[in-house]
Scaffold this motif. Structure first.
Motif, mmCIF file in Angstrom:
data_model
loop_
_atom_site.group_PDB
_atom_site.id
_atom_site.type_symbol
_atom_site.label_atom_id
_atom_site.label_comp_id
_atom_site.label_asym_id
_atom_site.label_seq_id
_atom_site.Cartn_x
_atom_site.Cartn_y
_atom_site.Cartn_z
ATOM 1 N N CYS A 164 4.666 16.237 -4.573
ATOM 2 C CA CYS A 164 4.767 15.115 -5.501
ATOM 3 C C CYS A 164 4.090 13.880 -4.869
ATOM 4 C CB CYS A 164 6.261 14.897 -5.680
ATOM 5 S SG CYS A 164 6.767 13.859 -6.932
ATOM 6 N N LEU A 165 4.304 13.724 -3.573
ATOM 7 C CA LEU A 165 3.650 12.644 -2.824
ATOM 8 C C LEU A 165 2.138 12.862 -2.802
ATOM 9 C CD1 LEU A 165 3.791 10.159 -0.906
ATOM 10 C CD2 LEU A 165 4.260 11.742 0.966
ATOM 11 N N TYR A 166 1.709 14.109 -2.622
ATOM 12 C CA TYR A 166 0.274 14.427 -2.674
ATOM 13 C C TYR A 166 -0.335 13.914 -3.985
ATOM 14 C CZ TYR A 166 -0.933 17.526 1.294
ATOM 15 O OH TYR A 166 -1.255 18.027 2.536
ATOM 16 N N VAL A 167 0.324 14.227 -5.088
ATOM 17 C CA VAL A 167 -0.214 13.845 -6.400
ATOM 18 C C VAL A 167 -0.242 12.324 -6.540
ATOM 19 C CG1 VAL A 167 0.217 13.930 -8.889
ATOM 20 C CG2 VAL A 167 0.431 16.008 -7.507
ATOM 21 N N ALA A 168 0.832 11.665 -6.099
ATOM 22 C CA ALA A 168 0.894 10.204 -6.232
ATOM 23 C C ALA A 168 -0.234 9.551 -5.421
ATOM 24 C CB ALA A 168 2.258 9.683 -5.772
ATOM 25 N N ILE A 169 -0.467 10.035 -4.220
ATOM 26 C CA ILE A 169 -1.536 9.439 -3.393
ATOM 27 C C ILE A 169 -2.904 9.770 -3.993
ATOM 28 C CG2 ILE A 169 -2.576 9.283 -1.097
ATOM 29 C CD1 ILE A 169 0.141 10.075 0.098
ATOM 30 N N TYR A 170 -3.060 11.012 -4.450
ATOM 31 C CA TYR A 170 -4.344 11.417 -5.044
ATOM 32 C C TYR A 170 -4.704 10.507 -6.210
ATOM 33 C CZ TYR A 170 -7.925 14.374 -7.242
ATOM 34 O OH TYR A 170 -9.087 14.849 -7.794
ATOM 35 N N LEU A 171 -3.749 10.319 -7.106
ATOM 36 C CA LEU A 171 -4.053 9.505 -8.294
ATOM 37 C C LEU A 171 -4.205 8.030 -7.935
ATOM 38 C CD1 LEU A 171 -1.847 11.293 -10.977
ATOM 39 C CD2 LEU A 171 -4.339 11.355 -10.751
#
Lengths: 492, 442
Positions: free
Chosen positions: B333-340
């Motif tokens: 979930c953190l991966y997605v937040a940082i990616y976006l």
């Protein structure tokens, strides 16, 4: 941890025109996604995604991380969660491109190393559990429970035994047990606990019949007490045609000493993020391998990893007898790499020692604090134990409305740099406080925790307002849970 | 053992306090006949150097193929900032954020993630994530049934990835859902067949996907109205990254949006860990499975975040919970937040443009050669497409030939043995595409 909370959200740091990425030129600039028919395209760009440069993003999440407590910051006496140290070599090996860059559609012939690792982990778990075979496909503990129950139902159904629609669950069980059973289409029959917290065998007997698919248990149970009657319970359930399911949440203390398969269990799940040191990650990704005794292997979910003795190659098999699939590929594969590193590191001596030291640590805390906190069930515990709140002489009688509650003690612990225990579970007591230290904590850490717990008991007596308003020194103070529901806001 | 801090002296002192003579005596109450009484049949513990060698060798035994494959897992680029930040142990070694006062870090990034996913899907709200796209789809199916109360039938399009469908079918079988497959026609959901089934007025929900298994961007015009007219919910599964440009589930009128968000910066990792997302319209919030983070204030009135609406969940509701799920996908979930955060709306568009270009260039080179033809002529696609291979050696031999040259040549389309589903992302270069096409057409 931050003394004061780092509070901005990335949206508040956003400024139109900034960017935090770089991409190569298009391989063929004449093609653009906007050439798709207009009615298939979104009418406007996602308007709430932030625009930020790289350093802004790096500082934002670095500062945000300071709002968090973790195993690397401090001690978690968190019952049933097994918050042991997460070794760093595990992380490094899981990040090897030889694992992370492999596409799941890559044929088995080109992923032999990955499949061998899967098989090594499943074989190691089978030896530790005293079972025949494991699937590593389930994504988490609850997902493993669901998968294990599917195995049990498949076993009955493929024998043409369609009546078995009920599952027995102790009243002290983790909430996921009945929830997983419900998702699996089973009806829950609750069996009572005796005053000492173990399964009441006399209450169990009349529940057994030809409609029982099986029974779910964890041993030691959620009070940290070993269920000594397990051979008798397993015999009774097997005699009525049911299977025994072991919830592996409490496996840690039994490692190398007493295996679920030898206790009479047929199916179990293991939480790799508890027993085998993979990080909890603030709630995922976990991994919940499911093991079965001989005779049930075919029912494990597809795809199944098999070693072909003729070709000497690992293969992915779709077994027609399998329960179906619970994941498209091989579960949270990256977590398996971490667990394998841990299993290799501990080996045949380290694995049992982890269990024994976890039991030593739990009993040590229990003995040191039982004059301050109410210990409803005395005697040896395994990896964890439960206090029923403060002793009356420190916190007041539970019947007194103004008594110091377990929640208040838990919140005060945060001020002293410790995570809270698991609280208000199990439901057998009003002020449950479930403490599990794990084996990776030193005597010094335990002593410091014990001193703080004694100090809190003293505070409860002398300065109760310190507890009632706790925590005081955390990044944020007690939160308004009611407002979160009443003025529900789930996005910026 | 480097993970155990106990000295012999510590152990002795602690045993004395507990009042037992040995570690084994801590198990005095365990019946002797249940104990193992032998060593585990496992190797000796290994040093870090040996562990590194053993696992390093296994990693090297996996051939590094350049992926021209999708089928639910896309080789989009993971900016170096993401693993760097996500490895911070304040994030990775923390527990589920029940103790909100010392878990604001986790709660904040989940709140950001929820905001971003709701925006991307065009829905009212997102939960804190699910295990993966397949299980999120199964949860959506169960939600449809729970919301409908007296209806038990869910329709699912045959254009789903068969591996996802297998998971959904498994959940349906055990949960007692009457899952009915809507056939595909020309690679798209057969709308006439779907209409006929809906007209029976016994359908709780309809599950469709976008882009579908064959890579086709389906046209859902009128579908939501039709579902709602028959009191069925519409749930659309999308590849998350494509929502940067494609019409959103919200715009199509869906009640539920779900799928896999691996495409938002997560490594391929041989199939996991990935992350499922699940977003809904406000009316369905109480039927929603999984964790949910909400905004509130602390005792000083400061903005803060907390797990909320927990009355839906297993640890409160036990067998009456909306699902048995009790984790989210945390670090992913953190991966997605940082990616976006890094990509923003413009970066996501560029990723889609470049992926579209790479796929369309490959498609052109392959079809122009005459060795391949479109399996579903003229259907719109973004970065994945299905071709029929006309070579006499067959698809298996073709894939093997390309693998030997270092390429992963898509997946064989299930049930269509002469067809190949290929995908490309912004990571594929013009040179790789040309080389792939050259070998494929030779």
């Amino acid at each position: 941890m931050n003394r004061t909370v780092y509070s901005p959200l990335i949206f508040e740091l956003s400024k139109a025109g900034r960017k935090g990425y770089s991409l190569p030129a298009s391989p063929c600039a004449e093609y653009k996604a906007s050439q798709l028919p207009a009615h298939l395209l979104r009418s406007q760009a996602p308007s709430r995604l932030p625009e930020a440069d790289e350093l802004t993003v790096v500082r934002h999440y670095t500062n945000m991380s300071g709002n968090n407590f973790g195993v690397d910051t401090g001690f978690y006496p968190l019952g049933s969660c097994t918050m042991k140290y997460n070794p760093k070599i595990n992380e490094e090996l899981a990040a090897l491109p030889g694992f992370t860059a492999v596409h799941p559609a890559q044929d088995a012939a080109y992923a032999q190393g990955a499949l061998k690792l899967y098989d090594e982990v499943q074989r190691t778990l089978a030896e530790v559990a005293g079972l025949s075979r494991f699937t590593l496909n389930p994504y988490a503990g609850a997902h493993g429970e669901l998968t294990g129950l599917m195995v049990i139902r498949t076993y009955h159904l493929q024998r043409g035994d369609t009546k078995r629609t009920k599952i027995i669950v102790p009243d002290s069980a983790h909430g996921t047990n009945p929830a997983s059973a419900a998702v699996c289409g089973l009806k829950i029959v609750e069996v009572k606990s005796t005053p000492d917290g173990t399964v009441d065998v006399e209450d169990l007997k009349p529940l057994l019949g030809d409609d029982i698919a099986g029974m779910m248990m964890t041993n030691p149970n959620t009070l940290g007490i070993f269920e000594r009657q397990i051979p008798e319970i397993a015999r009774l359930v097997h005699e009525c045609g049911g299977l025994m399911y072991y919830d592996g949440a409490n496996l840690n203390p039994m490692l190398g000493v007493c295996r679920p398969g030898d206790m009479g269990f047929d199916v179990m799940h293991i939480n790799l993020h508890k027993t085998f040191s993979t990080p909890h990650g603030g709630g995922g990704p976990g991994s919940g391998p499911v093991g079965v005794r001989e005779g049930l292997e075919d029912y494990l979910p597809n795809p199944q990893v098999c070693f072909n003795e003729e070709t000497k190659q690992y293969e992915l098999r779709h077994n027609p007898k399998a329960l179906g699939s619970v994941s498209p590929h091989l579960g949270n594969y990256g977590i398996l790499v971490r667990a394998y590193a841990y299993l290799l590191t501990l080996g045949k001596d380290g694995i049992p020692m982890a269990g024994k030291l976890s039991v030593l640590n739990a009993n040590y805390i229990k003995e040191c604090l039982k004059d301050y906190y109410e210990l409803p069930i005395d005697g040896l515990c395994k990896h964890e134990f439960v206090f029923d709140g403060l002793k009356a002489k420190y916190g007041g009688a539970h019947s007194d409305a103004s008594h110091i509650t377990t929640l208040q003690v838990a919140k005060r612990l945060l001020d002293y740099g410790f995570h809270a225990p698991t609280i208000y579970f199990p439901l057998l007591f009003h002020e449950s406080m479930m403490i599990e230290p794990t084996e990776t904590e030193s005597k010094e850490t335990l002593d410091a925790f014990i001193e703080v717990m004694k100090k809190i008991a003293q505070e409860a007596l002398e300065q109760p307002e310190l507890l009632q308003n706790a925590p005081h020194s955390t990044p944020v103070r007690r939160l308004d849970d009611v407002k979160a529901v009443k003025d529900a806001k789930f996005s910026f | 053992m480097k993970y155990f801090p106990h000295t012999a002296e510590d152990i002795q002192q602690m045993l004395d306090v507990v009042g037992v003579k040995s570690l084994d005596e801590l198990y005095a109450e365990v019946p002797e006949e249940l104990k193992l009484h032998r060593e585990l049949h496992l190797p000796e513990g290994k040093s870090e150097i040996e562990v590194r060698q053993i696992i390093g060798e296994l990693a090297e035994q996996n051939k590094r193929l350049v992926p021209f494959a999708g089928a639910g897992a896309y080789d989009h680029y993971t900016p170096s900032v993401i693993p760097y930040l996500a490895a911070r142990s304040e994030f990775s070694t923390s527990y589920t954020p029940y103790q909100a006062e010392i878990s604001q870090g986790t709660l904040q990034y989940i709140f950001e993630y929820q905001t971003m996913m709701a925006d991307l899907t065009g829905m009212d709200l997102s939960n804190a994530s699910m295990y993966d796209g397949a299980t999120a789809t199964a949860e959506a199916m169960m939600m449809c049934v729970a919301a409908a109360k007296k209806r038990n039938r869910v329709l699912v399009s045959a254009t789903f990835n068969p591996a996802v469908l297998a998971v959904v079918r498994t959940y349906a079988h055990f949960h007692g859902v009457d899952l009915v497959e809507v056939p595909a026609k020309d690679g798209q959901t057969d709308r006439a067949a779907l209409s006929a089934l809906l007209a029976e007025d016994n359908v709780a929900g309809v599950l469709v996907c976008q882009p579908n298994y064959f890579g086709i961007v389906e046209d859902f015009t009128g579908l939501a109205d039709e579902c709602h007219a028959h009191k069925a919910l519409l749930a659309i599964n999308s590849v998350a990254s494509t929502l940067g440009v494609l019409r959103t589930p919200g715009e199509w009128g869906a009640d539920i949006a779900m799928g896999d968000a691996q495409s938002l910066g997560l490594p391929l990792s041989y199939g996991g860990p990935y992350i499922g997302y699940l977003c809904v319209k406000n009316a369905l919030v109480r039927k929603m499975p999984g964790r949910l983070v909400g905004e509130t204030v602390d005792a000083d009135g400061k903005r803060a975040f907390v797990l909320t609406m927990q009355a839906r969940e297993q640890h409160i509701r036990r067998e009456k919970a909306t699902s048995n799920i009790c984790t989210a996908q945390g670090i992913m979930c953190l991966y997605v937040a940082i990616y976006l955060s890094l990509m923003g709306p413009e970066g996501l568009r560029e990723v889609n443009d470049n992926s579209y270009a790479a796929a369309h260039l490959l498609h052109r080179l392959l079809t122009e050669s005459g060795k391949f033809e479109e399996a579903f002529p003229g259907q719109p696609f973004l970065n994945e497409f299905t071709l029929r291979y006309k070579g006499t050696d067959g698809v298996d031999a073709l894939r093997k030939r390309l693998a030997e040259a270092g390429f992963l040549a898509g997946v064989k389309a299930e049930g269509m043995d002469d067809c190949l589903i290929l995908a490309a992302t912004e990571q594929r270069t013009e040179k790789e595409i040309a080389q792939f096409a050259k070998i494929a057409c030779s």
